[in-house]
Motif scaffolding. Structure first.
Motif, PDB file in Angstrom:
ATOM      1  N   ALA A   3      20.446  -3.169 -21.185  1.00 52.33           N
ATOM      2  CA  ALA A   3      21.324  -3.785 -20.189  1.00 52.33           C
ATOM      3  C   ALA A   3      20.713  -5.092 -19.715  1.00 52.33           C
ATOM      4  O   ALA A   3      19.489  -5.240 -19.650  1.00 52.33           O
ATOM      5  N   SER A   4      21.584  -6.036 -19.389  1.00 55.66           N
ATOM      6  CA  SER A   4      21.131  -7.253 -18.706  1.00 55.66           C
ATOM      7  C   SER A   4      21.600  -7.186 -17.266  1.00 55.66           C
ATOM      8  O   SER A   4      22.668  -6.642 -16.969  1.00 55.66           O
ATOM      9  N   ARG A   5      20.806  -7.735 -16.382  1.00 59.50           N
ATOM     10  CA  ARG A   5      21.117  -7.760 -14.966  1.00 59.50           C
ATOM     11  C   ARG A   5      20.966  -9.188 -14.449  1.00 59.50           C
ATOM     12  O   ARG A   5      19.861  -9.704 -14.342  1.00 59.50           O
ATOM     13  N   GLY A   6      22.098  -9.822 -14.195  1.00 58.14           N
ATOM     14  CA  GLY A   6      22.080 -11.151 -13.597  1.00 58.14           C
ATOM     15  C   GLY A   6      21.405 -12.213 -14.441  1.00 58.14           C
ATOM     16  O   GLY A   6      20.687 -13.072 -13.908  1.00 58.14           O
ATOM     17  N   ILE A   7      21.658 -12.191 -15.750  1.00 59.82           N
ATOM     18  CA  ILE A   7      20.973 -13.130 -16.645  1.00 59.82           C
ATOM     19  C   ILE A   7      21.509 -14.553 -16.450  1.00 59.82           C
ATOM     20  O   ILE A   7      22.700 -14.819 -16.595  1.00 59.82           O
ATOM     21  N   VAL A   8      20.595 -15.435 -16.123  1.00 53.71           N
ATOM     22  CA  VAL A   8      20.865 -16.870 -16.019  1.00 53.71           C
ATOM     23  C   VAL A   8      20.001 -17.580 -17.050  1.00 53.71           C
ATOM     24  O   VAL A   8      18.827 -17.251 -17.229  1.00 53.71           O
ATOM     25  N   LYS A   9      20.597 -18.529 -17.770  1.00 54.01           N
ATOM     26  CA  LYS A   9      19.830 -19.332 -18.717  1.00 54.01           C
ATOM     27  C   LYS A   9      20.262 -20.778 -18.601  1.00 54.01           C
ATOM     28  O   LYS A   9      21.449 -21.105 -18.685  1.00 54.01           O
ATOM     29  N   SER A  10      19.289 -21.643 -18.386  1.00 48.88           N
ATOM     30  CA  SER A  10      19.561 -23.076 -18.329  1.00 48.88           C
ATOM     31  C   SER A  10      18.525 -23.812 -19.152  1.00 48.88           C
ATOM     32  O   SER A  10      17.417 -23.321 -19.393  1.00 48.88           O
TER      33      SER A  10
END
Length: 226
Positions: A3-10
Protein backbone atom coordinates in the motif's frame (compact mmCIF):
# COMPACT_ATOMS: atom_id res chain seq x y z
CA UNK A 1 -0.03 -6.68 1.18
CA UNK A 2 1.34 -3.51 -0.42
CA UNK A 3 0.00 0.00 0.00
CA UNK A 4 1.01 3.60 -0.52
CA UNK A 5 0.03 6.27 1.96
CA UNK A 6 0.05 9.88 0.83
CA UNK A 7 2.73 9.45 -1.82
CA UNK A 8 4.05 12.75 -3.14
CA UNK A 9 6.75 12.92 -5.80
CA UNK A 10 8.29 16.06 -7.22
CA UNK A 11 11.34 16.79 -9.34
CA UNK A 12 13.48 19.90 -9.31
CA UNK A 13 14.21 21.18 -12.81
CA UNK A 14 16.47 24.23 -12.68
CA UNK A 15 14.54 26.77 -10.58
CA UNK A 16 11.20 25.01 -11.05
CA UNK A 17 9.54 22.21 -9.09
CA UNK A 18 7.57 19.69 -11.13
CA UNK A 19 4.97 17.87 -9.05
CA UNK A 20 4.13 14.43 -10.46
CA UNK A 21 2.23 12.66 -7.68
CA UNK A 22 -0.10 14.40 -5.26
CA UNK A 23 -0.77 12.34 -2.15
CA UNK A 24 -1.54 8.99 -3.80
CA UNK A 25 -3.14 6.21 -1.74
CA UNK A 26 -3.40 2.77 -3.31
CA UNK A 27 -3.59 -0.74 -1.88
CA UNK A 28 -3.28 -4.23 -3.31
CA UNK A 29 -4.41 -7.02 -0.99
CA UNK A 30 -2.82 -10.44 -0.77
CA UNK A 31 -3.76 -12.47 -3.84
CA UNK A 32 -5.58 -9.55 -5.47
CA UNK A 33 -5.40 -8.74 -9.19
CA UNK A 34 -5.57 -4.96 -9.72
CA UNK A 35 -5.34 -2.96 -12.95
CA UNK A 36 -3.76 0.49 -12.85
CA UNK A 37 -4.98 2.70 -15.70
CA UNK A 38 -4.55 6.28 -16.86
CA UNK A 39 -3.41 8.35 -19.80
CA UNK A 40 0.26 8.89 -20.54
CA UNK A 41 1.60 11.41 -18.04
CA UNK A 42 -0.92 10.46 -15.35
CA UNK A 43 1.88 9.31 -13.04
CA UNK A 44 1.50 5.52 -13.31
CA UNK A 45 5.15 4.77 -14.08
CA UNK A 46 6.37 7.06 -11.31
CA UNK A 47 4.00 5.43 -8.85
CA UNK A 48 5.04 1.86 -9.62
CA UNK A 49 8.72 2.81 -9.40
CA UNK A 50 8.00 4.02 -5.87
CA UNK A 51 5.82 1.04 -4.96
CA UNK A 52 8.53 -1.25 -6.33
CA UNK A 53 11.14 0.44 -4.09
CA UNK A 54 13.14 1.64 -7.09
CA UNK A 55 12.55 5.39 -6.68
CA UNK A 56 12.13 7.23 -3.38
CA UNK A 57 9.04 9.39 -2.83
CA UNK A 58 9.37 13.02 -1.84
CA UNK A 59 7.03 12.19 1.04
CA UNK A 60 4.62 9.44 2.04
CA UNK A 61 5.00 5.76 2.85
CA UNK A 62 5.02 2.40 1.11
CA UNK A 63 3.87 -0.38 3.43
CA UNK A 64 4.95 -3.82 2.24
CA UNK A 65 3.70 -6.74 4.31
CA UNK A 66 3.41 -4.48 7.34
CA UNK A 67 6.83 -2.87 6.92
CA UNK A 68 7.40 0.83 6.22
CA UNK A 69 9.75 0.04 3.34
CA UNK A 70 11.20 3.48 2.66
CA UNK A 71 12.19 3.91 6.31
CA UNK A 72 14.58 0.94 6.05
CA UNK A 73 18.31 1.33 5.43
CA UNK A 74 19.19 0.95 1.76
CA UNK A 75 20.66 -2.56 2.13
CA UNK A 76 17.60 -3.89 3.99
CA UNK A 77 15.26 -2.23 1.50
CA UNK A 78 17.11 -3.83 -1.42
CA UNK A 79 16.84 -7.24 0.25
CA UNK A 80 13.12 -6.72 0.84
CA UNK A 81 12.61 -5.74 -2.80
CA UNK A 82 14.60 -8.74 -4.03
CA UNK A 83 12.63 -11.33 -2.07
CA UNK A 84 9.16 -9.76 -2.09
CA UNK A 85 8.61 -8.00 -5.45
CA UNK A 86 8.84 -9.32 -8.99
CA UNK A 87 8.87 -7.00 -12.01
CA UNK A 88 7.68 -7.56 -15.57
CA UNK A 89 8.36 -4.72 -18.00
CA UNK A 90 7.03 -3.89 -21.44
CA UNK A 91 10.50 -4.07 -22.97
CA UNK A 92 11.63 -7.15 -20.99
CA UNK A 93 14.85 -5.66 -19.49
CA UNK A 94 16.77 -8.89 -19.98
CA UNK A 95 20.56 -8.70 -19.90
CA UNK A 96 21.68 -9.22 -23.51
CA UNK A 97 24.93 -11.00 -22.66
CA UNK A 98 23.20 -13.69 -20.57
CA UNK A 99 21.26 -16.74 -21.72
CA UNK A 100 17.59 -17.25 -20.93
CA UNK A 101 18.55 -19.55 -18.07
CA UNK A 102 21.07 -17.08 -16.66
CA UNK A 103 18.57 -14.21 -16.84
CA UNK A 104 16.10 -16.22 -14.76
CA UNK A 105 18.82 -16.96 -12.22
CA UNK A 106 19.70 -13.28 -11.73
CA UNK A 107 17.48 -12.65 -8.66
CA UNK A 108 19.09 -15.59 -6.87
CA UNK A 109 22.58 -14.43 -7.84
CA UNK A 110 21.87 -10.93 -6.54
CA UNK A 111 19.93 -11.87 -3.43
CA UNK A 112 22.10 -14.65 -2.05
CA UNK A 113 25.63 -13.37 -2.50
CA UNK A 114 28.38 -15.22 -4.33
CA UNK A 115 29.23 -17.88 -1.74
CA UNK A 116 25.63 -18.80 -0.90
CA UNK A 117 24.66 -18.86 -4.57
CA UNK A 118 27.59 -21.11 -5.50
CA UNK A 119 26.75 -23.57 -2.73
CA UNK A 120 23.18 -23.97 -4.04
CA UNK A 121 23.87 -23.36 -7.72
CA UNK A 122 22.74 -26.82 -8.89
CA UNK A 123 19.39 -26.51 -7.11
CA UNK A 124 18.84 -22.99 -8.44
CA UNK A 125 19.67 -24.07 -12.00
CA UNK A 126 17.36 -27.08 -11.80
CA UNK A 127 14.53 -24.86 -10.59
CA UNK A 128 15.11 -22.22 -13.29
CA UNK A 129 15.31 -24.89 -15.98
CA UNK A 130 12.09 -26.49 -14.75
CA UNK A 131 10.26 -23.15 -14.88
CA UNK A 132 11.44 -22.40 -18.41
CA UNK A 133 10.38 -25.87 -19.55
CA UNK A 134 6.97 -25.30 -17.94
CA UNK A 135 6.74 -22.03 -19.90
CA UNK A 136 7.45 -23.84 -23.18
CA UNK A 137 11.07 -22.70 -23.54
CA UNK A 138 12.84 -26.04 -23.20
CA UNK A 139 14.68 -25.43 -26.51
CA UNK A 140 15.69 -21.87 -25.64
CA UNK A 141 17.58 -22.29 -22.36
CA UNK A 142 20.96 -21.29 -23.79
CA UNK A 143 19.67 -18.65 -26.21
CA UNK A 144 20.43 -15.00 -25.56
CA UNK A 145 17.63 -12.40 -25.74
CA UNK A 146 18.55 -11.33 -29.29
CA UNK A 147 17.91 -14.91 -30.42
CA UNK A 148 14.41 -15.00 -28.90
CA UNK A 149 11.08 -13.70 -30.17
CA UNK A 150 9.23 -11.01 -28.25
CA UNK A 151 6.87 -13.53 -26.70
CA UNK A 152 9.77 -15.77 -25.68
CA UNK A 153 11.59 -12.84 -24.09
CA UNK A 154 8.51 -11.91 -22.09
CA UNK A 155 8.09 -15.50 -20.88
CA UNK A 156 11.72 -15.44 -19.71
CA UNK A 157 11.02 -12.13 -17.97
CA UNK A 158 7.99 -13.62 -16.20
CA UNK A 159 10.03 -16.64 -15.13
CA UNK A 160 12.67 -14.29 -13.72
CA UNK A 161 10.05 -12.22 -11.89
CA UNK A 162 8.60 -15.35 -10.25
CA UNK A 163 11.85 -17.14 -9.50
CA UNK A 164 12.15 -16.22 -5.81
CA UNK A 165 8.42 -16.67 -5.16
CA UNK A 166 7.67 -12.98 -4.55
CA UNK A 167 4.54 -11.88 -2.74
CA UNK A 168 3.68 -9.26 -5.35
CA UNK A 169 4.37 -8.81 -9.04
CA UNK A 170 4.26 -5.40 -10.70
CA UNK A 171 3.70 -5.73 -14.45
CA UNK A 172 4.07 -2.58 -16.55
CA UNK A 173 2.26 -3.02 -19.89
CA UNK A 174 3.47 -6.64 -20.15
CA UNK A 175 1.78 -7.21 -23.52
CA UNK A 176 2.29 -3.70 -24.92
CA UNK A 177 5.22 -4.68 -27.14
CA UNK A 178 3.63 -7.85 -28.53
CA UNK A 179 1.16 -8.62 -31.31
CA UNK A 180 -2.35 -9.47 -30.13
CA UNK A 181 -2.08 -13.26 -30.39
CA UNK A 182 1.30 -13.43 -28.65
CA UNK A 183 0.15 -10.91 -26.07
CA UNK A 184 -2.89 -13.04 -25.24
CA UNK A 185 -0.71 -16.11 -24.67
CA UNK A 186 1.67 -14.18 -22.44
CA UNK A 187 -1.23 -12.66 -20.51
CA UNK A 188 -2.81 -16.09 -19.95
CA UNK A 189 0.51 -17.36 -18.62
CA UNK A 190 0.84 -14.44 -16.21
CA UNK A 191 -2.74 -14.66 -14.96
CA UNK A 192 -2.51 -18.44 -14.53
CA UNK A 193 0.62 -18.05 -12.42
CA UNK A 194 -1.07 -15.30 -10.40
CA UNK A 195 -4.00 -17.58 -9.58
CA UNK A 196 -1.93 -20.69 -8.90
CA UNK A 197 0.54 -18.90 -6.65
CA UNK A 198 -1.93 -16.59 -4.90
CA UNK A 199 0.13 -13.59 -5.99
CA UNK A 200 -0.79 -9.97 -5.57
CA UNK A 201 -0.55 -8.58 -9.11
CA UNK A 202 -0.59 -4.89 -10.02
CA UNK A 203 -1.05 -4.68 -13.76
CA UNK A 204 -0.43 -1.36 -15.52
CA UNK A 205 -2.34 -1.22 -18.79
CA UNK A 206 -4.08 1.02 -21.32
CA UNK A 207 -6.24 -1.89 -22.50
CA UNK A 208 -9.80 -1.80 -21.17
CA UNK A 209 -10.35 -5.42 -22.16
CA UNK A 210 -7.37 -6.51 -20.10
CA UNK A 211 -8.47 -4.34 -17.17
CA UNK A 212 -11.91 -5.95 -17.28
CA UNK A 213 -10.29 -9.28 -16.41
CA UNK A 214 -8.94 -7.86 -13.15
CA UNK A 215 -10.74 -7.87 -9.83
CA UNK A 216 -10.47 -4.12 -9.45
CA UNK A 217 -9.42 -1.11 -11.54
CA UNK A 218 -7.61 1.93 -10.13
CA UNK A 219 -7.53 4.97 -12.39
CA UNK A 220 -5.07 7.83 -12.25
CA UNK A 221 -5.30 11.33 -13.65
CA UNK A 222 -2.81 14.17 -13.26
CA UNK A 223 -0.91 12.43 -10.48
CA UNK A 224 -3.97 11.49 -8.44
CA UNK A 225 -6.20 8.46 -8.00
CA UNK A 226 -9.66 9.33 -9.28
Amino acid sequence: MIASRGIVKSFQIADRTLEVLHGVDIEVARGELVALMGASGAGKSTLIQILGLLDQPTSGKVILDGVDAWSLPAKERAALRNRSIGFVFQFYHLLPELSALENVLLPAMIGNGYAAYRSSKRAFEDRARSTLVQFGLENRLKHRPAQLSGGERQRVAIARALFLDPKIVIADEPTGNLDSATGERVLELLLTEQRNRGLSLLLVTHDERLAARCQRVVRMEDGRVV
